[in-house]
Design an enzyme around this catalytic site. Structure first.
Site, PDB file in Angstrom:
ATOM      1  N   ASP A 245       0.900  -1.281   0.139  1.00 24.42           N
ATOM      2  CA  ASP A 245      -0.200  -0.123  -0.333  1.00 24.42           C
ATOM      3  C   ASP A 245       0.929   1.128  -0.084  1.00 24.42           C
ATOM      4  O   ASP A 245       2.148   1.342   0.326  1.00 24.42           O
ATOM      5  CB  ASP A 245      -1.065   0.098   1.425  1.00 24.42           C
ATOM      6  CG  ASP A 245      -1.977  -1.180   1.211  1.00 24.42           C
ATOM      7  OD1 ASP A 245      -2.094  -1.426   0.014  1.00 24.42           O
ATOM      8  OD2 ASP A 245      -2.561  -1.436   2.366  1.00 24.42           O
ATOM      9  N   LYS A 267      -4.226   2.530  -2.093  1.00 23.48           N
ATOM     10  CA  LYS A 267      -5.531   3.736  -2.415  1.00 23.48           C
ATOM     11  C   LYS A 267      -5.202   5.095  -1.467  1.00 23.48           C
ATOM     12  O   LYS A 267      -4.891   4.811  -0.033  1.00 23.48           O
ATOM     13  CB  LYS A 267      -6.773   3.047  -2.005  1.00 23.48           C
ATOM     14  CG  LYS A 267      -7.009   1.679  -2.890  1.00 23.48           C
ATOM     15  CD  LYS A 267      -8.504   1.352  -2.620  1.00 23.48           C
ATOM     16  CE  LYS A 267      -8.456   0.492  -1.256  1.00 23.48           C
ATOM     17  NZ  LYS A 267      -7.727  -0.647  -1.137  1.00 23.48           N
ATOM     18  N   MET A 380      -9.217   7.622  10.262  1.00 25.19           N
ATOM     19  CA  MET A 380      -9.796   8.198   8.700  1.00 25.19           C
ATOM     20  C   MET A 380     -10.862   9.275   9.363  1.00 25.19           C
ATOM     21  O   MET A 380     -11.675   9.257   8.683  1.00 25.19           O
ATOM     22  CB  MET A 380     -10.297   7.111   7.976  1.00 25.19           C
ATOM     23  CG  MET A 380      -9.404   6.065   7.333  1.00 25.19           C
ATOM     24  SD  MET A 380     -10.123   4.730   6.755  1.00 25.19           S
ATOM     25  CE  MET A 380     -10.627   3.663   8.127  1.00 25.19           C
TER      26      MET A 380
END
Length: 463
Positions: A245, A267, A380
């Site tokens: 990642d 991502k 997040m």
């Protein structure tokens, strides 16, 4: 490359004697080392000061005699008095290799720093008097080797005749490599099923002519490469392909084999180079091709790492997988700030949640938990921090509950912020770039946030 003044060898001592002259701590340290062999170890000294009772040695509390060196393979002298001098003369006259403890110029050989994974032994030695360097190198090598390597090597040795009869050279080498390094085999061995797994693996190699693929879902931690587990490091060295990642640091990826293929599939907010479905298809395809795949994820693969979807895809395709946990960002953030996220009489629990896309019912539940003292760690949630705090207060959480934010947890360039739920909610907030953990709870006040930037009302703007 410079020329060596010493030549490293392994010396056979089975059925022979190793004589140590001396009865103090220096002699005890050498005895601990040489009793790892099958030699008969004899301690000779008029003054037995150290405790040798837990070691398989013969202790002779008397002066040294020349006859003590009959059938001796090696001699260690840890006595700098008359007995030591006599032992040195006797060893040299009989041409027996001699080590005079802490006197390198008088030594015929040096004792290396040993990594014991019997029947596998690795010795690290430096020329002359550099034991600290040898111990440092040994520690690095120890970290890269499974503690069960010796048992795995014995298992591989027990299969030698069967493998020779069924597999040609290159396929046999690949079989042994997988038998000794595979975490699936190691787990089976620890469960008493090592022989069964070895036979099953042999049958697969014989029937398919190639090694079956495997995918390792590995947690890379929050971003500092030295927070990877030892198991993660070992598997990165064994992987044919590393699928990683964006949040995985380049230094962690570089821990992989030099010739391993590297595929970036990460991502980022607003930009998905690979969809999750494409990542699933990729690791399945690589597994079917017989590759050993390190699927390297930031933090822990089972905490907001979407590992469940990848596991489902691997299961459906019949591909073996193994999960290697990592340090999740909330724990790294707690360590960065010495924050006890569970604290007696203050916080009886710790909740990991994502603020991104949180629904009203979830926020109501979080508000109730925070009000009871539990610590919330919100992932997040940087871009929605203010609105989330405002909604928590609307659901009943106190505006005075302490809040701490750690951006880039676990890294050298981390940034800290502190305030209350009220200050978080009262204005827009500008935070440094990078992943953030938002702590909410009374336990935050008990951490070390002395380097944190204060969250002031209406002073910030979303980055």
């Amino acid at each position: 490359m410079g020329e060596l003044n010493t030549f490293p060898v392994s010396y056979k001592v089975q059925g022979q004697r190793i004589v140590i002259v001396g009865g103090g701590e220096e002699a005890l340290n050498k005895a601990r080392l040489v009793t790892k062999t099958t030699a008969l170890v004899v301690i000779i000294s008029q003054n037995i000061e150290a405790d040798f009772s837990e070691l398989p040695v013969t202790v002779l509390a008397r002066p040294f005699e020349d006859a003590d060196l009959v059938d001796a393979a090696l001699v260690f002298v840890a006595d700098h008095g008359p007995d030591g001098e006599a032992a040195k003369r006797a060893a040299r006259s009989r041409r027996i290799p001699l080590n005079v403890v802490d006197v390198p110029d008088e030594c015929d050989f040096y004792t290396p720093s040993i990594i014991d994974r019997a029947p596998v032994t690795i010795a690290v030695a430096t020329e002359g008097d550099a034991p600290v360097l040898a111990r440092l190198i040994r520690a690095r090598i120890e970290a890269a080797l499974s503690p069960n390597l010796g048992a795995l090597a014995k298992l591989a040795g027990s299969m030698r005749d069967r493998v020779a009869a069924l597999l040609p050279g290159p396929r046999a080498r690949r079989y042994y490599e997988e038998l000794v390094t595979s975490p699936e085999v190691e787990v089976a061995l620890l469960r008493g099923q090592g022989d069964m797994k070895a036979e099953s693996l042999l049958a697969q190699h014989g029937a398919e002519g190639d090694s079956p693929g495997v995918v390792w879902l590995i947690g890379a931690g929050p971003g500092a490469e030295d927070l990877l587990t030892l198991r993660a490091q070992r598997l990165l060295q064994e992987a044919d392909v590393i699928v990683h990642d964006h949040l995985v640091p380049a230094a962690a990826v570089e821990m992989g084999r030099r010739d391993a293929e590297r595929i970036l599939v990460g991502k980022q907010k607003g930009h998905h180079s690979f969809t999750q479905a494409e990542i699933n298809a990729l690791i399945v395809r690589l597994g079917k091709a017989g590759k050993r795949v390190a699927r390297l994820k930031g933090g822990d693969p089972m905490v907001f790492g979407r590992a469940g979807e990848e596991i489902d895809a691997l299961k459906a395709a019949g591909i073996a997988y193994h999960i290697v946990p990592g340090v999740t960002s909330a724990l790294a953030a707690a360590a960065d700030t010495a924050t006890p996220v569970t604290l007696r009489k203050i916080s009886t629990g710790f909740v990991l949640a994502t603020a991104h896309g949180a629904e009203s019912e979830e926020l109501k539940h979080w508000a109730a938990l925070a009000s009871t003292g539990l610590t919330l760690a919100l992932y997040m949630g940087k871009s929605v921090a203010g609105p989330t705090a405002e909604r928590l207060i609307a659901e009943g959480a106190s505006a005075g509950i302490p809040v701490g934010v750690v951006v880039r947890a676990g890294r050298k360039d981390r940034v800290l912020y502190r305030g209350t739920l009220g200050t978080l909610a009262s204005g827009t907030i500008e935070l440094e770039d990078g992943p953030a953990i938002i702590f909410v709870g009374e336990a935050i006040a008990h951490g070390d946030w002395s380097d944190a930037i204060e969250l002031a009302s209406s002073a910030f703007k979303v980055a």
